[in-house]
Design a protein around this motif. Structure first.
Motif, PDB file in Angstrom:
ATOM      1  N   ARG A 156     -33.194  85.867  24.257  1.00 46.85           N
ATOM      2  CA  ARG A 156     -34.359  85.243  24.883  1.00 46.85           C
ATOM      3  C   ARG A 156     -34.107  84.968  26.360  1.00 46.85           C
ATOM      4  N   ASP A 157     -32.897  84.513  26.690  1.00 44.37           N
ATOM      5  CA  ASP A 157     -32.551  84.267  28.091  1.00 44.37           C
ATOM      6  C   ASP A 157     -32.598  85.561  28.902  1.00 44.37           C
ATOM      7  N   ALA A 158     -32.074  86.656  28.316  1.00 46.41           N
ATOM      8  CA  ALA A 158     -32.081  87.937  29.020  1.00 46.41           C
ATOM      9  C   ALA A 158     -33.511  88.408  29.282  1.00 46.41           C
ATOM     10  N   LEU A 159     -34.355  88.280  28.280  1.00 49.73           N
ATOM     11  CA  LEU A 159     -35.739  88.733  28.434  1.00 49.73           C
ATOM     12  C   LEU A 159     -36.482  87.889  29.460  1.00 49.73           C
ATOM     13  N   ARG A 160     -36.222  86.587  29.464  1.00 52.48           N
ATOM     14  CA  ARG A 160     -36.846  85.731  30.473  1.00 52.48           C
ATOM     15  C   ARG A 160     -36.419  86.142  31.880  1.00 52.48           C
ATOM     16  N   ALA A 161     -35.174  86.661  31.989  1.00 55.84           N
ATOM     17  CA  ALA A 161     -34.679  87.106  33.291  1.00 55.84           C
ATOM     18  C   ALA A 161     -35.193  88.494  33.654  1.00 55.84           C
ATOM     19  N   GLY A 162     -35.896  89.137  32.730  1.00 61.11           N
ATOM     20  CA  GLY A 162     -36.443  90.463  32.992  1.00 61.11           C
ATOM     21  C   GLY A 162     -35.540  91.610  32.630  1.00 61.11           C
ATOM     22  N   VAL A 163     -34.451  91.335  31.885  1.00 66.55           N
ATOM     23  CA  VAL A 163     -33.481  92.368  31.521  1.00 66.55           C
ATOM     24  C   VAL A 163     -33.846  92.971  30.164  1.00 66.55           C
ATOM     25  N   PRO A 164     -33.947  94.302  30.064  1.00 66.46           N
ATOM     26  CA  PRO A 164     -34.238  94.922  28.768  1.00 66.46           C
ATOM     27  C   PRO A 164     -33.019  94.890  27.861  1.00 66.46           C
ATOM     28  N   ILE A 165     -33.250  95.091  26.581  1.00 65.85           N
ATOM     29  CA  ILE A 165     -32.155  95.121  25.608  1.00 65.85           C
ATOM     30  C   ILE A 165     -32.158  96.444  24.863  1.00 65.85           C
ATOM     31  N   VAL A 166     -31.036  96.722  24.219  1.00 68.18           N
ATOM     32  CA  VAL A 166     -30.882  97.889  23.351  1.00 68.18           C
ATOM     33  C   VAL A 166     -30.475  97.380  21.983  1.00 68.18           C
ATOM     34  N   CYS A 167     -31.171  97.801  20.947  1.00 73.75           N
ATOM     35  CA  CYS A 167     -30.787  97.469  19.571  1.00 73.75           C
ATOM     36  C   CYS A 167     -29.925  98.607  19.031  1.00 73.75           C
ATOM     37  N   SER A 168     -28.639  98.344  18.840  1.00 72.02           N
ATOM     38  CA  SER A 168     -27.696  99.372  18.402  1.00 72.02           C
ATOM     39  C   SER A 168     -26.883  98.881  17.217  1.00 72.02           C
ATOM     40  N   THR A 169     -26.270  99.829  16.512  1.00 71.69           N
ATOM     41  CA  THR A 169     -25.510  99.464  15.315  1.00 71.69           C
ATOM     42  C   THR A 169     -24.012  99.397  15.548  1.00 71.69           C
ATOM     43  N   ASP A 170     -23.498 100.116  16.566  1.00 73.09           N
ATOM     44  CA  ASP A 170     -22.045 100.259  16.694  1.00 73.09           C
ATOM     45  C   ASP A 170     -21.486 100.849  15.405  1.00 73.09           C
ATOM     46  N   ALA A 171     -22.249 101.784  14.821  1.00 71.97           N
ATOM     47  CA  ALA A 171     -21.890 102.339  13.515  1.00 71.97           C
ATOM     48  C   ALA A 171     -20.609 103.151  13.597  1.00 71.97           C
ATOM     49  N   HIS A 172     -19.701 102.894  12.651  1.00 65.52           N
ATOM     50  CA  HIS A 172     -18.472 103.659  12.530  1.00 65.52           C
ATOM     51  C   HIS A 172     -18.498 104.548  11.286  1.00 65.52           C
ATOM     52  N   SER A 173     -19.642 104.617  10.644  1.00 67.37           N
ATOM     53  CA  SER A 173     -19.824 105.450   9.458  1.00 67.37           C
ATOM     54  C   SER A 173     -21.319 105.686   9.289  1.00 67.37           C
ATOM     55  N   VAL A 174     -21.660 106.606   8.405  1.00 62.00           N
ATOM     56  CA  VAL A 174     -23.072 106.850   8.098  1.00 62.00           C
ATOM     57  C   VAL A 174     -23.714 105.569   7.576  1.00 62.00           C
ATOM     58  N   ARG A 175     -22.999 104.865   6.736  1.00 62.00           N
ATOM     59  CA  ARG A 175     -23.553 103.631   6.179  1.00 62.00           C
ATOM     60  C   ARG A 175     -23.778 102.582   7.265  1.00 62.00           C
ATOM     61  N   GLY A 176     -22.955 102.609   8.299  1.00 65.54           N
ATOM     62  CA  GLY A 176     -23.089 101.639   9.368  1.00 65.54           C
ATOM     63  C   GLY A 176     -24.427 101.707  10.084  1.00 65.54           C
ATOM     64  N   LEU A 177     -25.129 102.836   9.974  1.00 63.31           N
ATOM     65  CA  LEU A 177     -26.451 102.950  10.590  1.00 63.31           C
ATOM     66  C   LEU A 177     -27.431 101.945  10.007  1.00 63.31           C
ATOM     67  N   GLU A 178     -27.131 101.443   8.788  1.00 59.64           N
ATOM     68  CA  GLU A 178     -28.013 100.474   8.156  1.00 59.64           C
ATOM     69  C   GLU A 178     -28.034  99.144   8.918  1.00 59.64           C
ATOM     70  N   ASN A 179     -27.053  98.909   9.765  1.00 58.25           N
ATOM     71  CA  ASN A 179     -26.991  97.651  10.504  1.00 58.25           C
ATOM     72  C   ASN A 179     -28.064  97.530  11.584  1.00 58.25           C
ATOM     73  N   MET A 180     -28.886  98.564  11.736  1.00 58.20           N
ATOM     74  CA  MET A 180     -29.972  98.454  12.708  1.00 58.20           C
ATOM     75  C   MET A 180     -30.892  97.285  12.366  1.00 58.20           C
ATOM     76  N   GLU A 181     -31.091  97.013  11.081  1.00 57.26           N
ATOM     77  CA  GLU A 181     -31.952  95.882  10.735  1.00 57.26           C
ATOM     78  C   GLU A 181     -31.369  94.570  11.252  1.00 57.26           C
ATOM     79  N   LEU A 182     -30.049  94.410  11.162  1.00 48.81           N
ATOM     80  CA  LEU A 182     -29.432  93.184  11.676  1.00 48.81           C
ATOM     81  C   LEU A 182     -29.661  93.054  13.175  1.00 48.81           C
ATOM     82  N   SER A 183     -29.549  94.158  13.892  1.00 47.05           N
ATOM     83  CA  SER A 183     -29.772  94.130  15.334  1.00 47.05           C
ATOM     84  C   SER A 183     -31.222  93.782  15.658  1.00 47.05           C
ATOM     85  N   VAL A 184     -32.145  94.433  14.962  1.00 49.03           N
ATOM     86  CA  VAL A 184     -33.564  94.182  15.229  1.00 49.03           C
ATOM     87  C   VAL A 184     -33.936  92.741  14.881  1.00 49.03           C
ATOM     88  N   ARG A 185     -33.434  92.251  13.764  1.00 44.65           N
ATOM     89  CA  ARG A 185     -33.751  90.868  13.378  1.00 44.65           C
ATOM     90  C   ARG A 185     -33.192  89.873  14.394  1.00 44.65           C
TER      91      ARG A 185
END
Length: 535
Positions: free
Chosen positions: A483-512
């Motif tokens: 929220r602080d970053a967005l108030r400052a006008g800085v965009p964000i990236v939602c990423s998983t840092d996935a180290h496996s195919v299954r790790g791609l599922e962590n996108m929901e945690l990032s988005v939430r």
């Protein structure tokens, strides 16, 4: 047996193996097998009976034998023996009260008690004084802890994936809804709650007490109960009248400050009706942290994400090839994925040199030829060196589609030096994103001494985005910082840092987590098409 029931028994077995000081790799293998079984689309019971269960990832001959025993007899003999020997109900209560496993067992044996109620009675009647090694101070601490049982909190918060596994499994078993910190997607969950609806609470309370996740019920009154797991984690159950279910769910979901600002809550069967009666629009659970009665923004949704911009492969410390990661991302409906393997300065894992990065380009090109029109982007998670320089030459960085800069080593630098280090890296014109900006590991490592306000300013000047890292033990930036970053006008990236195919599922945690920071789709870089990822 249903998959969930089989997974619950394996989870219980893993927990007791840990308590019995078994090989930690064995316990971890059973826990991973439980996760696999819980998510399996086919009947594991049938796979066991037809001899095909080892087709599932992580199921070897030892676990297969346990599964066959469970399916054919309804029990695991060693699990039953461990339950008799260790008295998990007492261990769960002891750990909830702050005792270690070994000490809980020693005290229980010295007192000759087998249940949580017997333990409470022994404390209340002063019998603790007869136990060797228990002095007045320990007795007073246990009495005080028992007196606080109506305020169920774990000794420390659970990471979000573990909290969802626990609360979600209980909610599913009881046909209820997950609530508490978990439903707000807090990164470290302390209040774990489930809300159910039933005219008569007794059958639901009985089912709750019999669940394999619950080893002891430490409190029960009316329509409410508190159970603990063998690890000492308390879970609250509320069984509301059907016509008051929505009210109970709002009250059990929001933070105390949020709920207090809405009181008195009207009785209603669903949450929408509660908000309507209050004359308010429905509020997403992620925003129910601080008092808020306005119109919520259109928060970013998981379906808005077009690609994952932080993934690893076998070139560094990942478990899948470039093509395997790309294919899995394409199957999730993405348009692109960025391969961002480590550079040498990370130290703890293999890192790619300049030559390695250029050699990897051939594999990425081959994957693109197979997966087109889906696109695998050439990227890097490039370490920021102590003086702010990057761990790859600028001419190599210039060849890449996506450059993430990260701090790994030297994270105890003083605030001024750490901030200067990061600022210097962000001023490199090739850097597109700052990965896991604060460097924290939940419950294990605090945030780096970093002046985020200054970092936001430099990021805005240079057109650099900040990452919301989806690894469960990172979730960095956390919601408040988003929220602080967005108030400052800085965009964000939602990423998983996935180290496996299954790790791609962590996108929901990032988005939430981004949603907890009030992010909309317009605030998130990777909701854009590949052609519009530019600075």
């Amino acid at each position: 047996m249903e998959n969930a029931a089989i997974a619950d028994r394996l989870d219980a077995f893993a927990s007791l193996l840990e308590l019995a000081d078994a090989n930690p790799y064995t316990a971890r293998a059973y826990r991973r097998a439980a996760e696999t079984i819980r998510a399996a689309p086919l009947s594991v019971d049938e796979l066991v009976r037809t001899g095909r269960v080892r087709e599932l990832r992580g199921i070897g001959p030892g676990i297969e034998a346990r599964l066959r025993e469970l399916v054919e007899t309804g029990a695991i003999a060693e699990l039953a023996e461990l339950e008799r020997e260790l008295a998990p109900g007492l261990i769960g209560l002891g750990r909830y009260l702050g005792l270690g496993t070994k000490r809980s067992v020693e005290i229980a044996r010295a007192l000759g008690v087998q249940t949580a109620d017997e333990f409470r009675e022994a404390v209340a009647t002063g019998r603790l004084r007869d136990v060797r090694g228990v002095g007045p101070k320990t007795e007073a601490q246990l009495r005080e802890a028992l007196a606080r049982e109506d305020e169920p909190r774990p000794q420390r918060g659970l990471v979000l994936t573990r909290a969802w596994e626990l609360v979600g499994g209980i909610a599913t078993a009881l046909d209820g809804e997950a609530a508490g910190d978990v439903r707000r997607w807090r990164d470290s969950s302390e209040r774990l709650a489930v809300v159910c609806a039933a005219p008569d609470p007794a059958p639901v309370l009985e089912r709750f007490a019999a669940l394999p996740q619950v080893v002891a019920v430490i409190e029960q009154a009316g329509r409410r109960a508190v159970g603990v797991t063998v690890e000492g984690v308390p879970v609250e159950l509320v069984v509301a009248e059907p016509e008051r279910f929505g009210t109970a769910l709002v009250r059990a979901t929001g933070s105390p400050a949020y709920v207090a600002a809405l009181e008195p809550l009207p009785d209603a069967a669903d949450e929408t009706s509660v908000y309507r009666a209050l004359g308010l629009p429905w509020c997403p659970p992620e925003l129910r942290e601080e008092p808020f009665r306005g119109e919520p923004p259109p928060l970013v949704e998981l379906d808005d994400i077009r690609g994952d911009l932080h993934c690893h492969t076998t070139w560094s410390d990942g478990r899948a090839s470039v093509e395997e990661m790309g294919r899995a991302a394409r199957d999730r409906g993405y348009d692109y994925i960025a391969i961002c393997d480590h550079t040498p300065a990370v130290g703890a894992v293999p890192g790619l040199t300049a030559d390695d990065v250029r050699r990897q380009a051939a594999e990425i090109a081959a994957a693109n030829a197979v997966l087109a029109p889906f696109r695998v982007l050439r990227g890097t998670e490039c370490d920021i060196l102590p003086d702010g320089r990057l761990d790859l030459p600028d001419d190599v960085l210039a060849e890449l589609d996506w450059v993430q800069a990260s701090v790994h080593g030297g994270q105890r630098m003083p605030r001024r030096e750490m901030t200067k280090r990061v600022e210097e890296a962000l001023r490199n014109p090739r850097v597109r994103c700052l990965s896991h900006p604060t460097g924290r590991l939940i419950n294990r490592r605090p945030e780096n001494a970093l002046d985020l306000e200054r970092v936001f300013g430099v990021a805005l000047e240079e057109g650099v985005a900040l990452e919301v890292n989806g690894l469960p033990d990172r979730l960095d930036l956390r919601g408040e910082h988003v929220r602080d970053a967005l108030r400052a006008g800085v965009p964000i990236v939602c990423s998983t840092d996935a180290h496996s195919v299954r790790g791609l599922e962590n996108m929901e945690l990032s988005v939430r987590t981004a949603r907890r920071g009030w992010a909309t789709a317009a605030d998130v870089v990777n909701t854009r098409t590949r052609e519009n990822l530019g600075r």
